[in-house]
Design an enzyme around this catalytic site. Structure first.
Site, PDB file in Angstrom:
ATOM      1  CG  HIS A 180       5.445   2.859  -4.815  1.00  0.00           C
ATOM      2  ND1 HIS A 180       6.250   1.752  -4.623  1.00  0.00           N
ATOM      3  CD2 HIS A 180       5.353   3.460  -3.612  1.00  0.00           C
ATOM      4  CE1 HIS A 180       6.618   1.688  -3.360  1.00  0.00           C
ATOM      5  NE2 HIS A 180       6.088   2.718  -2.719  1.00  0.00           N
ATOM      6  CB  THR A 182       7.445  -1.352  -6.187  1.00  0.00           C
ATOM      7  OG1 THR A 182       6.109  -0.797  -6.220  1.00  0.00           O
ATOM      8  CG2 THR A 182       7.981  -1.276  -4.771  1.00  0.00           C
ATOM      9  CE  LYS A 183       2.595  -0.313  -8.778  1.00  0.00           C
ATOM     10  NZ  LYS A 183       2.904  -0.238  -7.354  1.00  0.00           N
ATOM     11  CG  ASN A 184       7.070  -2.006 -15.269  1.00  0.00           C
ATOM     12  OD1 ASN A 184       6.923  -2.569 -14.193  1.00  0.00           O
ATOM     13  ND2 ASN A 184       6.866  -2.620 -16.419  1.00  0.00           N
TER      14      ASN A 184
END
Length: 387
Positions: A180, A182-184
């Site tokens: 997603h 928002t992930k790294n």
């Protein structure tokens, strides 16, 4: 006064090139050239048995739940301090989420409370690796095996994190990743299901489920002459455009992780001394057996009043900090399932007192210093008023 975002998309510079190439290849649906490249990358980099890319981490959790096969009345133990996807996947597969406590120092599933919550109906456990720091997997695995319980790792936040040198997501029976935004490492939307069992029938079942209930994957490999609808399934395949974007991200996995690590350790270096004060309770700690991907940097304060004050002051200073999960057990849906706020006091205390700081590869050192300077100013005010 700078305006510092909580999170910013990091681009490696190859995303557009790979997307253009995917378009030029003329096939942008699921399981195309880039999807195969990403699956292979994850399998080889993390020594994973079988990786199937999905449209989201949520869908990976759903697939894992369906693969386990919950009978009516089955129970699945999980922390309440997680995103709704963890519980939704279980509900969708016909089982009941059973919420267990977290450990106060990691916000990960407490193995002892997991063991205490086991009943004759318990079918699986879902440990959630909070912030990219591993749960106590050796203990959880021992308890699960002794009670014939499946382990589904929710490693949504833990791509490129390890426990005892084993990649998270690759320890339980099944694992789930999220890519997603928002992930790294991101594809906008996207995820992966990891099948750690070498049972070929389980892999075959997963492939069919992912291909709308058809055996199309076998057909594409030339194993059968035509494909048919053979079981229940859905469309869990991500577009090859998304996977082209993701490959560009994964190729820079060590660079991205190293940049996050530098920020993480700078925060700890500057803020650890404030643990001696009566307003700050905890910062992330990294035991030797656990290698993190540095997904989150948090501060846990003594209570919600202090947390909310610090959050307000940071926002006024142009720094976008935020809280995190609202406990599932005390949510409106959790209450419908029969839970009360008082059922999990450690979870409630953590959720009400945690504050997350900005951490992303493009966070400049000048902005990082400004965040620390602002926090020190706020902490000085807290000291003057006695917290």
């Amino acid at each position: 006064m700078p305006k510092i975002a909580f999170n910013k998309l990091y681009l490696t510079g190859r995303e557009e090139k790979y997307i253009s190439d995917a378009l030029a290849k003329g096939s942008v649906s699921g399981d195309g050239y880039y999807t195969k490249k990403v699956s292979s990358f994850l399998e080889k980099t993390f020594n994973l048995n079988k990786v199937l890319m999905t449209t989201s981490g949520t869908h990976a959790l759903e697939m894992a739940s369906f693969l386990v096969g919950f009978e009516e009345g089955a129970e699945v133990i999980m922390p309440s301090f997680t995103f709704s996807s963890t519980a939704n996947a279980v509900l969708k597969a016909g089982a009941k989420p059973v919420f267990a406590e977290i450990k106060a120092n990691t916000f990960n599933l407490d193995p002892l409370d997991f063991e205490n919550k086991i009943t004759a109906k318990t079918k699986a456990v879902i440990p959630v690796h909070y912030g990219g720091i591993s749960c106590e997997m050796q203990q959880i695995k021992k308890i699960a095996r002794a009670n014939n319980i499946y382990i589904i790792e929710d490693a949504a936040q833990a791509v490129n994190s390890f426990y005892q040198k084993k990649a998270l997501g690759g320890i339980g029976d099944l694992g789930c990743y999220s890519f997603h935004g928002t992930k790294n490492f991101v594809s906008g939307e996207g995820g992966a299901l990891i099948i750690n069992s070498e049972d070929q029938s389980l892999i075959k079942k997963a492939e069919i489920m992912r291909e709308k209930g058809t055996n199309r994957s076998q057909f594409l490999r030339g194993e059968i002459e035509k494909y048919n609808w053979v079981q229940a399934g859905s469309s869990y395949l991500p577009s090859d455009i998304l996977m082209a974007f993701l490959l560009a991200q994964l190729e820079e996995i060590e660079t991205i992780t190293a940049r996050r690590e530098k920020i993480f350790h700078y925060y700890s270096q500057e803020l650890r001394k404030f643990l001696e004060e009566d307003f700050l309770d905890a910062i992330p700690e990294l035991p030797a057996a656990k290698k993190s991907n540095y997904h989150i940097y948090y501060l846990k304060f003594k209570n919600q009043r202090i947390r909310d004050f610090v959050l307000q002051e940071l926002n006024l200073a142009g720094i976008k900090a935020t809280f995190h999960f609202q406990p599932l057990h005390s949510s409106p849906m959790g209450k419908k399932l029969g839970y009360q706020k008082s059922d999990l006091p450690i979870t409630e205390a953590a959720a009400s007192s945690i504050l997350r700081l900005p951490i992303y590869p493009d966070l400049s050192f000048s902005n990082l210093k400004y965040i620390i300077k602002s926090l020190k100013k706020i902490f000085k005010e807290l000291k003057l008023v006695g917290g």
